[in-house]
Design an enzyme around this catalytic site. Structure first.
Site, short mmCIF file in Angstrom:
data_model
loop_
_atom_site.label_atom_id
_atom_site.label_comp_id
_atom_site.label_asym_id
_atom_site.label_seq_id
_atom_site.Cartn_x
_atom_site.Cartn_y
_atom_site.Cartn_z
N ARG A 36 16.35 -14.38 -22.83
CA ARG A 36 15.45 -13.41 -21.44
C ARG A 36 16.39 -12.29 -20.77
O ARG A 36 16.40 -11.39 -20.86
CB ARG A 36 14.92 -14.55 -20.72
CG ARG A 36 13.56 -14.54 -21.80
CD ARG A 36 12.33 -15.87 -21.57
NE ARG A 36 11.31 -15.46 -21.41
CZ ARG A 36 9.99 -16.35 -21.37
NH1 ARG A 36 10.63 -17.19 -20.01
NH2 ARG A 36 9.59 -16.90 -21.86
N LYS A 201 -0.04 -28.49 -29.01
CA LYS A 201 -1.21 -28.41 -28.57
C LYS A 201 -2.26 -27.92 -29.04
O LYS A 201 -1.24 -26.59 -29.32
CB LYS A 201 -1.59 -29.22 -26.49
CG LYS A 201 -1.02 -29.92 -26.41
CD LYS A 201 -0.67 -29.45 -24.36
CE LYS A 201 -1.81 -30.17 -23.65
NZ LYS A 201 -1.21 -29.81 -22.57
N GLY A 359 9.28 -18.60 -26.24
CA GLY A 359 9.31 -20.22 -25.88
C GLY A 359 10.14 -20.71 -26.59
O GLY A 359 11.36 -20.57 -27.27
N GLY A 383 3.16 -17.54 -24.04
CA GLY A 383 2.30 -17.31 -24.19
C GLY A 383 1.70 -15.71 -23.74
O GLY A 383 0.68 -15.02 -24.72
#
Ligand code: 3PG
Ligand code: MG
Length: 402
Positions: A36, A201, A359, A383
């Protein structure tokens, strides 16, 4: 259409605040993946070269409104300076004495990084007036805002949203690049179009699955979330990650995929272990026989099996467009990295347009030693890129619209 900077040269001597996403993973204050930071360089460099007084702001981690040493941006300032080959001043607070002092002596071309925005309660406050008040304090430092933290545009936070309303604001180079890629994935993607989803998840991915199903040809599922899919098909998963409250929802997805003619690939084999650890005992079993492994009903699935990894790789290789988000297994442990490695390898080799969505998957390809150039794009937003593909409105982009 986003507002972008026409000519950077107009910014000579101007105080330009750049909102970056420098939220990099740290281990004992050492940066373990500087992706990043590197992705933020083009905008920072252009501004500095144009003679602007560059003020870089970012969050790191999720401190809750008070300073915490482990979330300090100080190591990031050092790395930024190394990468730019130029000194970067660091303010040990965001809007306090240190920031004011550093900026008082800043001249054209200089770069100053302010301490973590989230050390201030106003940044992520739920209360609009608190966010506005904090944004106004940051705005006092600058004449112009360049918003370039793509990874955080899905957050309605002071530096992402309210600040962009106060100052004249423009999208930076990274946001423009990221959007160009995401548009290729949403406007007339070449087919077959395959999406690979993993991570722990399923509840994080409900929206994206729902919205992508009508648009894609194949959906490959791995990672911890796969066990909720297996359970939805009536299989027993031992002690593997399972979100019982999502089983019905997932059954709906399975039915929807079928009715839309989307090929849904679930792993046929699973690497199970006796515990969640790098040195856990492990073996490969059919996904229909997880509890028949030597660990019985305490087996924990930690990776997709080698046959599934091959099948997933084939699907990726034969696609014209591929988007991947989320590791296939616990890639941080060598014994459970094979699925993630095979999928990453296939993305790196496919002739199709291949995008790694931020991510953990971005960290995984670097950790596993793949060259970044082998992929068409590695996003800096996990996200954010998922929410974009979900078709959600992203506050940090909305606010930059012409
Ligand atoms: C990320 O890592 O996803 C971005 O930097 C945003 O961080 P957040 O999820 O803590 O808001
Ligand atoms: Mg996140």
């Amino acid at each position: 259409m986003l507002r972008t900077l026409g000519a950077y040269s107009d910014l000579k001597g101007k105080r330009v605040i750049v909102r970056c996403d420098l939220n990099v993973p740290l281990e004992n204050s050492k940066i373990t993946d500087d992706g990043r930071i590197r992705a933020s360089l083009p905008t920072i460099k252009k501004l500095s070269d144009a003679g602007a007084i560059v003020i870089v702001i970012s969050h790191l981690g999720r401190p809750e409104g008070t300073p915490e040493k482990k979330y300090s941006l100080e190591p990031v300032a050092a790395r930024l300076s190394e990468l730019l080959g130029k000194s970067v001043a660091f303010a040990t607070d965001t809007i306090g004495t240190s920031a004011r002092e550093k900026l008082a002596s800043a001249s054209g071309g200089s770069i100053t990084l302010l301490e973590n925005l989230r050390f201030n309660p106003g940044e992520a406050s739920k209360d609009l007036s608190e966010r506005e008040a904090f944004a106004r304090q940051i705005a006092d430092f600058g004449d112009v805002l360049v918003s370039d933290g793509f990874g955080v545009v899905h957050r309605k936070q002071a530096s992402v949203y309210e600040l962009a309303k106060i100052l004249p604001s423009y999208a930076g180079e990274l946001i423009s690049t990221e959007l160009g890629v995401l548009e290729k994935l949403t406007v007339a993607p070449e087919r077959p179009y395959t999406v690979v989803l993993g991570g722990s998840k399923v509840s994080d991915k409900l929206g994206v699955i729902e919205n992508l199903l009508p648009k894609i040809n194949k959906l490959l599922i791995g990672g911890g979330m796969v066990f909720t899919f297996l359970a939805a098909n009536g299989l027993r998963v031992g002690k593997s990650l399972l979100e019982e409250d999502q089983i019905e929802k997932v059954q709906g997805f399975i039915a929807k995929a079928k009715s839309l003619g989307v090929e849904l690939l679930l792993p046929k084999d699973i690497v199970v272990a006796d515990k969640f650890a790098a040195n856990a005992k492990h073996e490969t079993v059919p996904s229909s026989a997880i509890e028949q492994s030597s660990f019985g009903d305490s087996a924990i699935g930690l990776d997709i099996g080698p046959e599934s990894a091959k099948e997933f790789a084939q699907a990726v290789l034969s696609s014209k467009t591929v988007f991947w988000n989320g590791p296939m297994g616990v890639f941080e442990f060598d014994s459970f990295a094979n699925g993630t490695r095979e999928v990453a390898k296939a993305l790196s080799e496919t002739d199709g347009f291949s995008v790694v969505g931020g991510g953990d998957s971005a960290a995984a390809v670097r950790k596993l030693g793949f060259s970044e150039n082998a992929f068409d794009h590695i996003s800096t937003g996990g996200g954010a890129s998922l929410e974009f593909l979900e078709g959600k409105s992203l506050p940090g982009l909305e606010v930059l619209n012409v």
